[in-house]
Motif scaffolding. Sequence first.
Motif, PDB file in Angstrom:
ATOM      1  N   ALA A  41       0.615  -1.174  -0.122  1.00 61.97           N
ATOM      2  CA  ALA A  41      -0.122  -0.016   0.048  1.00 61.97           C
ATOM      3  C   ALA A  41       0.764   1.288   0.028  1.00 61.97           C
ATOM      4  O   ALA A  41       0.374   2.283  -0.688  1.00 61.97           O
ATOM      5  N   VAL A  42       1.972   1.138   0.686  1.00 63.25           N
ATOM      6  CA  VAL A  42       2.858   2.584   0.816  1.00 63.25           C
ATOM      7  C   VAL A  42       3.625   2.581  -0.428  1.00 63.25           C
ATOM      8  O   VAL A  42       3.571   3.649  -0.786  1.00 63.25           O
ATOM      9  N   LEU A  43       3.875   1.614  -1.042  1.00 64.48           N
ATOM     10  CA  LEU A  43       4.547   1.717  -2.113  1.00 64.48           C
ATOM     11  C   LEU A  43       3.609   2.291  -3.237  1.00 64.48           C
ATOM     12  O   LEU A  43       4.139   3.111  -4.070  1.00 64.48           O
ATOM     13  N   LEU A  44       2.643   1.753  -3.187  1.00 69.20           N
ATOM     14  CA  LEU A  44       1.550   2.388  -4.393  1.00 69.20           C
ATOM     15  C   LEU A  44       1.083   3.509  -4.224  1.00 69.20           C
ATOM     16  O   LEU A  44       0.978   4.392  -5.190  1.00 69.20           O
ATOM     17  N   VAL A  45       1.153   4.141  -2.946  1.00 71.38           N
ATOM     18  CA  VAL A  45       0.958   5.629  -2.891  1.00 71.38           C
ATOM     19  C   VAL A  45       2.241   6.379  -3.084  1.00 71.38           C
ATOM     20  O   VAL A  45       2.122   7.509  -3.924  1.00 71.38           O
ATOM     21  N   VAL A  46       3.333   5.931  -2.879  1.00 68.90           N
ATOM     22  CA  VAL A  46       4.626   6.610  -3.250  1.00 68.90           C
ATOM     23  C   VAL A  46       4.583   6.489  -4.906  1.00 68.90           C
ATOM     24  O   VAL A  46       4.961   7.525  -5.526  1.00 68.90           O
ATOM     25  N   TYR A  47       4.260   5.555  -5.606  1.00 72.52           N
ATOM     26  CA  TYR A  47       4.355   5.258  -7.073  1.00 72.52           C
ATOM     27  C   TYR A  47       3.342   6.533  -7.548  1.00 72.52           C
ATOM     28  O   TYR A  47       3.811   7.200  -8.417  1.00 72.52           O
ATOM     29  N   THR A  48       1.938   6.407  -7.101  1.00 69.73           N
ATOM     30  CA  THR A  48       1.221   7.108  -7.562  1.00 69.73           C
ATOM     31  C   THR A  48       1.595   8.794  -7.429  1.00 69.73           C
ATOM     32  O   THR A  48       1.382   9.611  -8.399  1.00 69.73           O
ATOM     33  N   MET A  49       2.044   9.146  -6.310  1.00 74.27           N
ATOM     34  CA  MET A  49       2.580  10.485  -6.069  1.00 74.27           C
ATOM     35  C   MET A  49       3.615  10.971  -6.975  1.00 74.27           C
ATOM     36  O   MET A  49       3.753  11.799  -7.642  1.00 74.27           O
TER      37      MET A  49
END
Length: 93
Positions: free
Chosen positions: A10-18
């Motif tokens: 979930a954290v990696l997905l948020v970082v990628y999206t940002m």
Amino acid sequence: MGKIFLWISAVLLVVYTMKTQYLTSTTWQPFKDACMTSEGATDAQCSCLADYVHKHFSDREVQQIMNQTVTDPAMQQKIEGIVRVGSKQCLNP
């Protein structure tokens, strides 16, 4: 253990999206392409200058520079100075 991997994902997905939506420059490539139309410009020089200009100005400001819609004389002097210094620094990248 499974919850840890779920949280990491979930954290990696948020970082990628940002990173892809908010931290990428939309003016870097057009600025570099415009630079490449200059006589004698190289890919390395234009990439260096694009990096230098984007280090000093936001995407919105670079878009105004490329559209030639900057009317403030102080800002115009700042732009000229930064482009001049960047051009000298990027002469031999």
